[in-house]
Design an enzyme around this catalytic site. Structure first.
Site, PDB file in Angstrom:
ATOM      1  NE  ARG A  54      -1.574  -2.465   2.698  1.00  0.00           N
ATOM      2  CZ  ARG A  54      -1.779  -3.711   2.356  1.00  0.00           C
ATOM      3  NH1 ARG A  54      -2.936  -4.138   1.714  1.00  0.00           N
ATOM      4  NH2 ARG A  54      -0.867  -4.407   2.483  1.00  0.00           N
ATOM      5  CB  THR A  55       3.303   2.551   2.437  1.00  0.00           C
ATOM      6  OG1 THR A  55       2.460   2.009   3.409  1.00  0.00           O
ATOM      7  CG2 THR A  55       3.832   4.073   2.506  1.00  0.00           C
ATOM      8  CE  LYS A  83      27.924  -2.482  -5.139  1.00  0.00           C
ATOM      9  NZ  LYS A  83      27.908  -1.544  -6.003  1.00  0.00           N
ATOM     10  NE  ARG A 104       7.034   0.331   5.044  1.00  0.00           N
ATOM     11  CZ  ARG A 104       5.852   0.001   5.047  1.00  0.00           C
ATOM     12  NH1 ARG A 104       5.651  -1.323   4.730  1.00  0.00           N
ATOM     13  NH2 ARG A 104       4.672   0.583   5.089  1.00  0.00           N
ATOM     14  CG  HIS A 132       3.356   3.618   8.629  1.00  0.00           C
ATOM     15  ND1 HIS A 132       3.448   4.661   7.795  1.00  0.00           N
ATOM     16  CD2 HIS A 132       2.900   2.558   8.139  1.00  0.00           C
ATOM     17  CE1 HIS A 132       3.008   4.020   6.374  1.00  0.00           C
ATOM     18  NE2 HIS A 132       3.019   2.703   6.797  1.00  0.00           N
TER      19      HIS A 132
HETATM   20  N1   CP Z   1      -0.384  -0.121   5.891  1.00  0.00           N
HETATM   21  C1   CP Z   1       0.824  -0.323   5.258  1.00  0.00           C
HETATM   22  O1   CP Z   1       1.741   0.196   5.745  1.00  0.00           O
HETATM   23  O2   CP Z   1       0.653  -1.238   4.442  1.00  0.00           O
HETATM   24  P1   CP Z   1       2.069  -1.781   3.379  1.00  0.00           P
HETATM   25  O3   CP Z   1       2.941  -2.612   4.534  1.00  0.00           O
HETATM   26  O4   CP Z   1       1.474  -2.703   2.419  1.00  0.00           O
HETATM   27  O5   CP Z   1       2.775  -0.675   3.101  1.00  0.00           O
END
Ligand code: CP
Length: 308
Positions: A54-55, A83, A104, A132
């Site tokens: 999603r993100t 590396k 991320r 998040h």
């Molecule tokens: N909700 C969420 O962060 O989903 P993903 O891990 O798929 O990005």
């Protein structure tokens, strides 16, 4: 006058209530209007050191829907990290290739380190078990759509509150909106002490319980979370809590709940939420995920300064 131009999005605590409401207002505008050219010539770097559906894809879609372009990677193994390159060195190079970084990472604090190392805006798309924040804007937007308001709601957080970064960020955000929070988890997966202490400082009303039946009748929103298997140091510890909470239509039918209760989940789901819920009036999680587009369009447009 609120301006989010060049602002890093690292922790939800970096945002005032007014800024949060402004982001939700612009998100609603982005859902109503299309802005196909406003990010022409801008490049986003999606740096995903952990898996995501999603993100990553909603940031990519949001950027492209506004005329921008996207570069990046979605697995560590294809980068020079293997590396031995440090994150700091990597991002100092990548800032020369783009206008904004979405990161991320499996390490808590990785986004803050990145923001401190580069001079372009950095968005935390999830750092370890910490926060998040862009998911939280999506969650708040979904709550606003479901309830018409985000003030004075009773919100249950169910599942892995120890490692669940979306729960951490959402609890902090709701502290601005007079929420009554119920943290429903086994003792081993309670909300971490730091978050509890911050909520106490903010004089937030909350309780911690083991079972949803203890609080279900008062809930306006039930925010389910997956048990974060990948964050357990020992597989045996995961097995102890695996499958402890399994929501289904038949379980909801047995619980005392409000007719207009809505269930949210940041997704992905595993065992904690059965597909039998999907066709019920409670289920909001697919609409919630789709709100990732207007919300992330709003965040990108605001931070890149094309909407003021
Ligand atoms: N909700 C969420 O962060 O989903 P993903 O891990 O798929 O990005």
């Amino acid at each position: 006058m609120i301006s989010l131009k060049d602002k890093d999005i690292i922790s939800i605590l970096d945002f005032t209530k007014e800024e949060i409401l402004y982001i939700l207002e612009i998100s609603a505008r982005m859902e109503r209007e299309t802005c196909p050219d406003i990010l022409n010539g801008k490049i986003l770097a999606n740096l995903f050191f952990e898996p995501s559906t999603r993100t990553r894809l909603s940031f990519e879609a949001a950027m492209k829907r506004m005329g921008g372009q996207v570069i990046g990677f979605d697995e560590l193994g294809t980068t020079s990290t293997v590396k031995g390159e440090s994150l700091r060195d990597s991002v100092k190079i990548i800032e020369g290739y783009c206008d904004i970084i979405v990161l991320r990472h499996f390490l808590e604090g990785a986004s803050r380190l990145t923001a401190d190392s580069v001079s372009i805006p950095v968005v935390n798309a999830g750092d370890g078990a910490s926060q998040h924040p862009t998911q939280t804007f999506v969650d708040l937007y979904a709550i606003m759509k479901a309830k018409g308001d985000i003030e004075n709601l009773s919100v249950g957080f169910l599942g892995d509150l120890k490692y669940g970064r979306t729960a951490h960020s959402l609890a902090y955000a709701l502290s601005h909106f007079n929420a009554d929070m119920c943290f429903i988890s086994p003792p081993s997966l309670r909300m971490p002490k730091d978050y509890i202490e911050e909520l106490e400082i903010r004089d937030v009303s909350f309780q911690e319980v083991d079972s949803i039946s203890e609080v279900s009748e008062k809930l306006d929103i039930l925010y389910c979370t997956r048990i974060q298997k990948e964050r357990f140091a020992e597989p045996v510890e995961y097995e102890k809590v695996r499958g402890l909470y399994k929501l289904s239509k038949s379980i909801m039918d047995e619980l005392e709940i409000k007719d207009d209760l809505k269930i949210l989940h940041p997704l992905p789901r595993v065992e904690e939420m059965d597909e039998s819920l999907d066709a019920t009036e409670y289920a909001m999680y697919f609409q919630q995920a789709h709100s990732g587009i207007p919300v992330r369009e709003a965040l990108l447009a605001l931070v890149l300064g094309v909407i003021k």
